[in-house]
Design an enzyme around this catalytic site. Structure first.
Site, PDB file in Angstrom:
ATOM      1  N   ASP A   1      52.229  41.029  35.865  1.00 27.46           N
ATOM      2  CA  ASP A   1      51.172  40.042  36.115  1.00 27.46           C
ATOM      3  C   ASP A   1      51.202  39.576  37.568  1.00 27.46           C
ATOM      4  OD1 ASP A   1      49.077  38.410  35.522  1.00 27.46           O
ATOM      5  OD2 ASP A   1      50.194  37.030  34.232  1.00 27.46           O
TER       6      ASP A   1
ATOM      7  N   ASN B   1      41.534  43.227  28.469  1.00 24.07           N
ATOM      8  CA  ASN B   1      41.163  43.490  29.863  1.00 24.07           C
ATOM      9  C   ASN B   1      39.756  44.079  30.019  1.00 24.07           C
ATOM     10  OD1 ASN B   1      44.551  44.346  30.950  1.00 24.07           O
ATOM     11  ND2 ASN B   1      43.437  42.422  31.144  1.00 24.07           N
TER      12      ASN B   1
HETATM   13  C1  FPP Z   1      47.768  41.811  35.839  1.00 25.38           C
HETATM   14  O1  FPP Z   1      47.504  41.234  37.094  1.00 25.38           O
HETATM   15  C2  FPP Z   1      47.791  43.261  35.904  1.00 25.38           C
HETATM   16  C3  FPP Z   1      46.948  44.095  35.231  1.00 25.38           C
HETATM   17  C4  FPP Z   1      45.874  43.605  34.361  1.00 25.38           C
HETATM   18  C5  FPP Z   1      47.030  45.553  35.306  1.00 25.38           C
HETATM   19  C6  FPP Z   1      48.363  46.173  35.646  1.00 25.38           C
HETATM   20  C7  FPP Z   1      48.082  47.358  36.482  1.00 25.38           C
HETATM   21  C8  FPP Z   1      48.863  47.827  37.493  1.00 25.38           C
HETATM   22  C9  FPP Z   1      50.195  47.268  37.791  1.00 25.38           C
HETATM   23  C10 FPP Z   1      48.428  48.932  38.387  1.00 25.38           C
HETATM   24  C11 FPP Z   1      48.103  50.218  37.761  1.00 25.38           C
HETATM   25  C12 FPP Z   1      49.118  50.703  36.798  1.00 25.38           C
HETATM   26  C13 FPP Z   1      49.471  51.995  36.678  1.00 25.38           C
HETATM   27  C14 FPP Z   1      50.378  52.402  35.581  1.00 25.38           C
HETATM   28  C15 FPP Z   1      49.002  53.020  37.601  1.00 25.38           C
HETATM   29  P1  FPP Z   1      46.232  40.288  37.208  1.00 25.38           P
HETATM   30  O2  FPP Z   1      45.126  41.099  37.778  1.00 25.38           O
HETATM   31  O3  FPP Z   1      45.927  39.644  35.907  1.00 25.38           O
HETATM   32  O4  FPP Z   1      46.738  39.235  38.242  1.00 25.38           O
HETATM   33  P2  FPP Z   1      46.266  37.714  38.350  1.00 25.38           P
HETATM   34  O5  FPP Z   1      46.734  37.033  37.099  1.00 25.38           O
HETATM   35  O6  FPP Z   1      46.978  37.251  39.569  1.00 25.38           O
HETATM   36  O7  FPP Z   1      44.779  37.728  38.501  1.00 25.38           O
END
Ligand code: FPP
Length: 244
Positions: free
Chosen positions: A21, A69
């Site tokens: 996250d 998501n």
């Molecule tokens: C949460 O951060 C993260 C995600 C919803 C996606 C996770 C994806 C990756 C780490 C990159 C791609 C993965 C692979 C396996 C290639 P957020 O966007 O919710 O962060 P925030 O809470 O700060 O908005």
């Protein structure tokens, strides 16, 4: 603070699950688009997978895309799925070489065709890997996983006696894998967010304010040291643990 070169504890978890996250906040803090945060997050994935493999962690489960998501802006979803394809293109040959088997937890059929095809190909190409299993939770939700397990019992006409913790676990995406010993969530949030609800019944929870793109080898070692310092009782008393 544990340094990268410091001695690691002996009792490492067999299975680590991670809620990655903070990509969006990482990007926002730099005045960058959210997609840049996800790109930096994918780099952190590479680093953490490599380190876990070197340490001999047998199972690593990463929450890459939850069923919730889909509510994100279309452009962000599309950036995430492009990153996934890029990740697979670059990493699958290395995974094959390093004995890492890729598995998907979640509803693969609900993913766009190019990602579905690339994932199926990656899974079959790495299936013989015996060193580590990398589970990517994609289009995954813990409640949906449990509903799916119950549906499979009903479809088979199972009697109530046939429904046991063992037979239920065998119907989850994680069948044949141990439950996570350690669940890490980055970015300061302290929620499960519908992640591995059944499997995390006895997992040690580790929350860190570090945003996922900043999570690297030192932060992983820090989480492992915290895990090693925990006393896992599984409902028993400390005295019972001491004599066993
Ligand atoms: C949460 O951060 C993260 C995600 C919803 C996606 C996770 C994806 C990756 C780490 C990159 C791609 C993965 C692979 C396996 C290639 P957020 O966007 O919710 O962060 P925030 O809470 O700060 O908005």
């Amino acid at each position: 603070m544990i340094q990268e070169n410091q001695t690691l504890p002996e009792n490492l978890p067999a299975h680590i699950a991670v809620i990655m996250d903070g990509n969006g906040r990482w990007a926002q803090a730099r005045g960058l688009p959210r997609s840049a945060g996800h790109r930096a997050g994918a780099e952190a994935v590479r680093i953490v997978v490599t380190e876990c493999r070197s340490l001999g962690i047998r199972h690593l489960t990463l929450y890459a895309f939850s069923s919730e998501n889909w509510n994100r802006p279309k452009a962000e979803i599309s950036a995430l799925f492009s990153l996934l394809l890029e990740f697979l293109r670059q990493e699958v040959p290395l995974m094959e070489e390093k004995g890492i088997a890729l598995k998907v937890l979640g509803d693969l059929d609900g993913l766009p065709l190019p990602q579905r095809t690339a994932l199926r190909h990656a899974m079959s190409r790495t299936a013989h890997g015996r060193e580590m299993i990398l589970n990517l939770a994609l289009n995954y939700g813990g409640r949906a996983e449990l509903v799916r397990a119950v549906q499979s019992f009903l479809r088979e006409g199972a009697s109530p006696e046939m429904v046991t913790e063992k037979s239920l676990a065998a119907r989850l995406y994680t069948r044949d894998q141990p439950d996570p010993d350690l669940l890490i969530r980055t970015s300061g949030e302290q929620r499960l967010s519908n992640y591995l609800l059944y499997q995390c019944a006895y997992s040690e929870l580790y929350f860190t304010p570090t945003l996922w793109p900043d999570f690297g080898v030192a932060q992983l070692h820090e989480a492992l040291a915290a895990y090693a310092a925990r006393s896992r009782r599984f409902g028993k008393t400390q005295e019972q643990i001491n004599v066993s």
